[in-house]
Design a protein around this motif. Structure first.
Motif, mmCIF file in Angstrom:
data_model
loop_
_atom_site.group_PDB
_atom_site.id
_atom_site.type_symbol
_atom_site.label_atom_id
_atom_site.label_comp_id
_atom_site.label_asym_id
_atom_site.label_seq_id
_atom_site.Cartn_x
_atom_site.Cartn_y
_atom_site.Cartn_z
ATOM 1 N N PRO A 88 42.485 -28.567 -25.792
ATOM 2 C CA PRO A 88 43.107 -27.231 -25.770
ATOM 3 C C PRO A 88 42.668 -26.376 -24.578
ATOM 4 O O PRO A 88 43.427 -25.528 -24.111
ATOM 5 C CB PRO A 88 42.642 -26.606 -27.095
ATOM 6 N N ASP A 89 41.459 -26.592 -24.076
ATOM 7 C CA ASP A 89 40.946 -25.810 -22.951
ATOM 8 C C ASP A 89 41.058 -26.568 -21.626
ATOM 9 O O ASP A 89 40.334 -26.268 -20.666
ATOM 10 C CB ASP A 89 39.474 -25.431 -23.193
ATOM 11 N N ALA A 90 41.969 -27.526 -21.568
ATOM 12 C CA ALA A 90 42.050 -28.388 -20.383
ATOM 13 C C ALA A 90 42.321 -27.610 -19.103
ATOM 14 O O ALA A 90 41.712 -27.882 -18.060
ATOM 15 C CB ALA A 90 43.123 -29.458 -20.591
ATOM 16 N N ASP A 91 43.232 -26.639 -19.150
ATOM 17 C CA ASP A 91 43.562 -25.898 -17.929
ATOM 18 C C ASP A 91 42.345 -25.182 -17.366
ATOM 19 O O ASP A 91 42.063 -25.262 -16.159
ATOM 20 C CB ASP A 91 44.679 -24.890 -18.199
ATOM 21 N N ALA A 92 41.628 -24.481 -18.218
ATOM 22 C CA ALA A 92 40.454 -23.738 -17.745
ATOM 23 C C ALA A 92 39.378 -24.690 -17.240
ATOM 24 O O ALA A 92 38.730 -24.442 -16.214
ATOM 25 C CB ALA A 92 39.907 -22.863 -18.870
ATOM 26 N N ARG A 93 39.189 -25.782 -17.942
ATOM 27 C CA ARG A 93 38.171 -26.750 -17.525
ATOM 28 C C ARG A 93 38.544 -27.405 -16.202
ATOM 29 O O ARG A 93 37.695 -27.597 -15.327
ATOM 30 C CB ARG A 93 37.986 -27.805 -18.621
ATOM 31 N N PHE A 94 39.825 -27.745 -16.053
ATOM 32 C CA PHE A 94 40.252 -28.388 -14.811
ATOM 33 C C PHE A 94 40.183 -27.402 -13.646
ATOM 34 O O PHE A 94 39.789 -27.777 -12.531
ATOM 35 C CB PHE A 94 41.676 -28.928 -14.971
ATOM 36 N N ALA A 95 40.530 -26.159 -13.892
ATOM 37 C CA ALA A 95 40.447 -25.141 -12.837
ATOM 38 C C ALA A 95 39.007 -24.976 -12.357
ATOM 39 O O ALA A 95 38.752 -24.873 -11.146
ATOM 40 C CB ALA A 95 40.983 -23.802 -13.349
ATOM 41 N N ALA A 96 38.060 -24.967 -13.296
ATOM 42 C CA ALA A 96 36.652 -24.837 -12.918
ATOM 43 C C ALA A 96 36.199 -26.033 -12.087
ATOM 44 O O ALA A 96 35.466 -25.882 -11.096
ATOM 45 C CB ALA A 96 35.787 -24.695 -14.165
#
Length: 333
Positions: free
Chosen positions: A207-215
């Motif tokens: 569910p938090d893939a976008d934020a994790r990938f952005a980081a």
């Protein structure tokens, strides 16, 4: 008489090292650039085995098993519990992975490989793995056993060993990524992940893939060992690609990986339909060539590209660009 399968111990290291170096030499015969044998292959393997069998704190759970007959070691298998990348849900926990640094002696009796794999499957299940993966180099004798034990291809590793031979001239279609490109890269990555999830539920997105990938993309921009290229103008990028150095996850310590690059993160709008090869695909090819040129400039001669087995459009594009199948990861649920 069937061989005895048991966990390896430090007394087994010289025999295991000999088997693994011989196996590395066999891989090198398939592709001497991609699978270059390190000059100190035996010493590297000896050190890695000692660490794996004696270190109190391991970065991941490892399993080393050997096949023994008449007091002689005739086979070895290496497996691990594979940490789940943070952009994936991993609801089934860490999968078990049988690694390619496994080998049997040429005179090992029929059934030795199957016995090693069966024992490893039990050990990985005992360690909590509910999904099992295997990695094998094409042409290796292990693939028939994996197929017979109901493993199906999940990921293809396609390689090219001559990327320095035809360095592309500078192009205006691609450019180095900047921090301003991170939102566009994340958007393309989200599209990439949606396709993956449709191809196989194994790649269920966190569910938090976008934020994790952005980081991770923001951090990667500051890493000097890789090249991040994009196509198009932000925020509506056409695609992105990351060329980075090879790692020990894919290459046993017997091999010298200094001259090899890996491309895992690679997506372009040309490849949005996994079933249909793009009519032109010029944009995706230009992005791939820009990554190859960057790797060649770093002195890397071989490239390894990760491609889901069911992403046919990407596989076809890579094959048209001169890539051939080098290794397969398969899955058994």
């Amino acid at each position: 008489m069937s061989p005895i399968i048991r966990p390896a111990n430090t007394d087994d290291i010289p025999s295991i090292t000999d088997l693994l170096v011989r196996e590395a030499e066999a891989r090198c015969a398939i592709d001497p650039v991609l699978w270059t044998v390190a000059p100190d292959a035996a010493a590297r393997t000896d050190h890695a085995l000692k660490e794996a069998l004696t270190a109190a704190h391991q970065p991941f759970r490892q399993i080393w098993q050997i096949a023994e007959q008449d007091g002689r070691i005739i086979g070895v298998l290496h497996a691990m519990c594979l940490p789940v990348p943070p952009i994936y849900a991993g609801r089934h926990g860490e999968p078990g992975l049988i690694l390619p640094d496994s080998a049997v002696a040429p005179d090992a009796p029929d059934g030795t490989v199957d016995a090693l794999v069966g024992s490893a499957e039990h050990a990985l299940a005992d360690a909590g793995a509910s999904i099992l993966l295997t990695a094998h180099v094409t042409g290796a004798t292990w693939q028939d056993v994996f197929r017979a034990r109901s493993y199906e291809p999940l990921t293809l590793y396609l390689s090219r060993a001559d990327i320095g031979a035809d360095i592309a001239p500078p192009d205006t279609e691609t450019r180095p990524a900047t921090e301003a490109d991170v939102p566009g890269i994340v958007a393309r990555s989200a599209e990439h992940r949606r396709v993956l999830a449709r191809i196989d539920p194994f790649w269920e997105t966190h569910p938090d893939a976008d934020a994790r990938f952005a980081a991770w993309m923001t951090k990667s921009l500051g890493l000097a060992d890789r090249d991040m290229r994009v196509a198009g103008a932000s925020p509506d990028l056409q695609g992105y690609i990351i060329a980075q150095p090879a790692s020990r996850l894919h290459f046993p310590p017997t091999h010298d990986i200094a001259g090899t690059g890996v491309i895992d993160d690679f997506h372009h709008l040309d490849l949005a339909d996994p079933a249909v090869t793009p009519r032109d695909g010029h944009g995706a090819r230009a992005l791939l060539r820009s990554a190859e040129t960057a790797m060649a400039a770093r002195g890397r001669r071989a490239a390894f590209v990760v491609c889901p087995a069911a992403w046919h459009s990407k596989a076809e594009l890579l094959k048209d660009a001169g890539y051939g199948l080098a290794m397969v990861w398969s899955i058994k649920r």
